[in-house]
Design a protein around this motif. Structure first.
Motif, PDB file in Angstrom:
ATOM      1  N   ILE A   4       0.893  -1.182  -0.077  1.00 20.98           N
ATOM      2  CA  ILE A   4      -0.122  -0.074  -0.095  1.00 20.98           C
ATOM      3  C   ILE A   4       1.073   1.043  -0.058  1.00 20.98           C
ATOM      4  CG2 ILE A   4      -1.752   1.257   1.096  1.00 20.98           C
ATOM      5  CD1 ILE A   4      -3.023  -0.995  -0.179  1.00 20.98           C
ATOM      6  N   LEU A   5       1.895   1.271   0.651  1.00 18.07           N
ATOM      7  CA  LEU A   5       2.600   2.225   0.876  1.00 18.07           C
ATOM      8  C   LEU A   5       3.499   2.715  -0.423  1.00 18.07           C
ATOM      9  CD1 LEU A   5       4.037   2.020   4.523  1.00 18.07           C
ATOM     10  CD2 LEU A   5       2.331   3.539   3.549  1.00 18.07           C
ATOM     11  N   ALA A   6       3.635   1.589  -1.121  1.00 13.39           N
ATOM     12  CA  ALA A   6       4.444   1.839  -2.450  1.00 13.39           C
ATOM     13  C   ALA A   6       3.556   1.905  -3.642  1.00 13.39           C
ATOM     14  CB  ALA A   6       5.172   0.415  -2.721  1.00 13.39           C
ATOM     15  N   GLY A   7       1.983   2.005  -3.205  1.00 10.67           N
ATOM     16  CA  GLY A   7       1.223   2.145  -4.313  1.00 10.67           C
ATOM     17  C   GLY A   7       1.064   0.846  -5.204  1.00 10.67           C
ATOM     18  N   ASN A   8       1.477  -0.264  -4.732  1.00 14.17           N
ATOM     19  CA  ASN A   8       1.288  -1.468  -5.483  1.00 14.17           C
ATOM     20  C   ASN A   8       0.112  -2.241  -5.315  1.00 14.17           C
ATOM     21  OD1 ASN A   8       3.976  -1.310  -6.665  1.00 14.17           O
ATOM     22  ND2 ASN A   8       4.815  -2.228  -4.904  1.00 14.17           N
ATOM     23  N   TYR A   9      -1.129  -1.528  -5.569  1.00 14.25           N
ATOM     24  CA  TYR A   9      -2.246  -2.103  -5.527  1.00 14.25           C
ATOM     25  C   TYR A   9      -3.328  -1.790  -6.710  1.00 14.25           C
ATOM     26  CZ  TYR A   9      -4.310   2.109  -3.764  1.00 14.25           C
ATOM     27  OH  TYR A   9      -4.680   3.497  -3.611  1.00 14.25           O
ATOM     28  N   TRP A  10      -4.009  -2.509  -7.285  1.00 13.37           N
ATOM     29  CA  TRP A  10      -4.701  -2.454  -8.498  1.00 13.37           C
ATOM     30  C   TRP A  10      -5.980  -3.056  -8.707  1.00 13.37           C
ATOM     31  CZ3 TRP A  10      -1.559   0.907 -11.125  1.00 13.37           C
ATOM     32  CH2 TRP A  10      -0.269   1.063 -10.678  1.00 13.37           C
ATOM     33  N   ILE A  11      -6.794  -2.301  -9.262  1.00 15.16           N
ATOM     34  CA  ILE A  11      -8.143  -3.256  -9.997  1.00 15.16           C
ATOM     35  C   ILE A  11      -7.504  -3.627 -11.547  1.00 15.16           C
ATOM     36  CG2 ILE A  11     -10.196  -2.596 -11.145  1.00 15.16           C
ATOM     37  CD1 ILE A  11     -10.612  -0.688  -8.884  1.00 15.16           C
ATOM     38  N   ALA A  12      -8.036  -5.043 -11.638  1.00 15.00           N
ATOM     39  CA  ALA A  12      -7.194  -5.775 -12.916  1.00 15.00           C
ATOM     40  C   ALA A  12      -8.681  -6.196 -13.745  1.00 15.00           C
ATOM     41  CB  ALA A  12      -6.528  -7.003 -12.400  1.00 15.00           C
ATOM     42  N   ASP A  13      -8.383  -6.856 -15.131  1.00 15.90           N
ATOM     43  CA  ASP A  13      -9.531  -7.343 -15.418  1.00 15.90           C
ATOM     44  C   ASP A  13      -9.091  -8.865 -15.517  1.00 15.90           C
ATOM     45  OD1 ASP A  13      -7.508  -8.130 -17.268  1.00 15.90           O
ATOM     46  OD2 ASP A  13      -8.108  -6.623 -18.964  1.00 15.90           O
ATOM     47  N   LYS A  14     -10.085  -9.835 -16.111  1.00 13.11           N
ATOM     48  CA  LYS A  14      -9.978 -10.990 -15.880  1.00 13.11           C
ATOM     49  C   LYS A  14      -8.756 -11.805 -16.358  1.00 13.11           C
ATOM     50  CE  LYS A  14     -12.948 -12.016 -20.032  1.00 13.11           C
ATOM     51  NZ  LYS A  14     -11.547 -12.315 -20.818  1.00 13.11           N
ATOM     52  N   ASP A  15      -7.928 -11.058 -17.426  1.00 13.08           N
ATOM     53  CA  ASP A  15      -6.666 -11.380 -17.786  1.00 13.08           C
ATOM     54  C   ASP A  15      -5.586 -10.801 -17.008  1.00 13.08           C
ATOM     55  OD1 ASP A  15      -7.811 -12.900 -19.808  1.00 13.08           O
ATOM     56  OD2 ASP A  15      -8.115 -11.046 -20.909  1.00 13.08           O
ATOM     57  N   ARG A  73      -5.499   5.599   1.015  1.00 14.55           N
ATOM     58  CA  ARG A  73      -5.440   4.441   1.715  1.00 14.55           C
ATOM     59  C   ARG A  73      -5.276   4.260   3.041  1.00 14.55           C
ATOM     60  NH1 ARG A  73      -7.541   3.918  -2.349  1.00 14.55           N
ATOM     61  NH2 ARG A  73      -9.414   4.269  -0.740  1.00 14.55           N
ATOM     62  N   LEU A  74      -5.003   5.552   3.709  1.00 11.78           N
ATOM     63  CA  LEU A  74      -4.457   5.552   4.872  1.00 11.78           C
ATOM     64  C   LEU A  74      -5.348   6.431   5.737  1.00 11.78           C
ATOM     65  CD1 LEU A  74      -0.494   6.513   4.403  1.00 11.78           C
ATOM     66  CD2 LEU A  74      -1.769   4.009   4.575  1.00 11.78           C
ATOM     67  N   LYS A  75      -5.710   5.928   7.099  1.00 11.76           N
ATOM     68  CA  LYS A  75      -6.752   6.564   7.825  1.00 11.76           C
ATOM     69  C   LYS A  75      -6.277   8.190   8.658  1.00 11.76           C
ATOM     70  CE  LYS A  75     -10.239   4.342  10.572  1.00 11.76           C
ATOM     71  NZ  LYS A  75     -10.849   3.394  11.427  1.00 11.76           N
ATOM     72  N   THR A  76      -5.181   8.110   8.857  1.00  5.64           N
ATOM     73  CA  THR A  76      -4.510   9.143   9.502  1.00  5.64           C
ATOM     74  C   THR A  76      -4.501  10.434   8.242  1.00  5.64           C
ATOM     75  OG1 THR A  76      -1.959   8.792   8.637  1.00  5.64           O
ATOM     76  CG2 THR A  76      -2.959   8.272  10.930  1.00  5.64           C
ATOM     77  N   LYS A  77      -4.530  10.033   7.042  1.00  5.76           N
ATOM     78  CA  LYS A  77      -4.761  11.080   6.046  1.00  5.76           C
ATOM     79  C   LYS A  77      -6.088  11.258   5.619  1.00  5.76           C
ATOM     80  CE  LYS A  77      -0.419  11.207   5.554  1.00  5.76           C
ATOM     81  NZ  LYS A  77       0.582  12.403   6.212  1.00  5.76           N
ATOM     82  N   ILE A  78      -6.859  10.308   5.507  1.00  6.96           N
ATOM     83  CA  ILE A  78      -8.165  10.325   5.142  1.00  6.96           C
ATOM     84  C   ILE A  78      -9.169  11.373   6.120  1.00  6.96           C
ATOM     85  CG2 ILE A  78     -10.528   9.168   4.913  1.00  6.96           C
ATOM     86  CD1 ILE A  78      -8.662   6.908   4.020  1.00  6.96           C
TER      87      ILE A  78
END
Length: 289
Positions: free
Chosen positions: A169-180, A206-211
């Motif tokens: 999360i801290l690296a921004g390595n999270y994604w929505i992807a398609d079926k492929d 994604r961080l509660k302290t920032k939101i």
């Protein structure tokens, strides 16, 4: 001369017996050294503890210097079943193969069916499960998993897995992807605009302290409730633990809804206090030699 010596000896014996008799009538109190608790040996360093607050995972960091706890930090980040949401327009464009609609009451939420975490060879691919679940607060969420991970929320209850997820999360390595498993770059889930107009980027959103989604009354940001807000409550708990050096004692709430640690009454009123205190103590206990 012999008679005088015998007389003196008799007098000495009588005097000794009298003193002994007097001491037996007035015995001297025994002194016992005060029992002193052995100080806990702590190894200097920085230690982390985690707690599941689904759909979030929380983290506490405690720093030990000179054998004492000197500082702390805390954070909480969203799990995929919170952030992998779609707008209605995005859901319609992607279609049912890539989007899932969940209707609760009169409202409908839309979720991506596939998400990818990590980067390179260190990735986890997750697919939405069909059965939504209801949290204790009444909110309805979906869950993600795969053939090896039945529930990602349960997966991050393990500290090592939670630490890995935080790093992604801290690296921004999270994604929505398609079926492929092609990554979708331009999605509304990657940013958030706070009530005060501040636009948060992919990491901070994604961080509660920032939101600042739950704040003290009068702050003008987030959902205002109570005198402390989420951040204020955790600061109260952390400050108390540092001041008292993580005391032993029962954790409970009093009749005024205030969190108590042993006999110490704090001004914290947060409902999930047990889990948050657990993560602080978990980090602290890792420093014990």
């Amino acid at each position: 001369m012999k008679k005088l010596s015998l007389l003196l000896l008799a007098l000495i014996l009588i005097s000794t017996a009298a003193c002994s008799s007097q001491e037996s009538k007035n015995p001297q109190p025994e002194t016992t050294p005060e029992a002193t608790a052995e100080p806990v040996a702590l190894k200097d360093g920085t230690y982390d503890g985690y707690d599941m607050q689904s759909p979030y995972v929380a983290k506490a960091t405690v720093t030990i210097e000179g054998g004492k706890a000197v500082s702390y930090e805390f954070e909480e980040c969203h799990l995929p079943n919170f952030w992998a949401t779609l707008t209605e327009e995005e859901a319609e464009k992607l279609g049912e193969e890539e989007a899932m609609a969940v209707t609760v009451g009169t409202g409908t939420s839309y979720y991506a069916r596939h998400v990818l975490l990590g980067s390179g060879d260190d990735t986890i691919k997750l697919t939405v499960l069909e059965d939504p679940w209801v949290a204790p607060n009444g909110s309805t969420y979906i869950e993600y998993g795969n053939d090896e991970i039945a529930s990602f929320s349960e997966y991050v209850e393990n500290d090592e897995n939670a630490a890995w997820y935080f790093d992604q999360i801290l690296a921004g390595n999270y994604w929505i992807a398609d079926k492929d498993w092609n990554l979708m770059e331009d999605m509304s889930a990657y940013t958030m605009t706070r009530k005060d107009g501040v636009v948060l980027d992919k990491v901070d959103s994604r961080l509660k302290t920032k939101i600042m989604h739950w704040t003290a009354v009068g702050t003008g940001v987030g959902t205002e409730m109570g005198n402390n807000g989420w951040t204020g409550n955790l600061k109260i708990l952390g400050d108390t633990l540092i001041e008292l050096q993580f005391p032993d004692g029962e954790i409970a709430k009093n009749e005024n809804n205030q969190v108590m640690i042993g006999d110490v009454v704090t001004s914290a009123t947060i409902e999930q206090y047990e889990g948050y205190l657990d993560m602080f103590y978990e980090a602290y206990n890792k420093a014990k030699q």
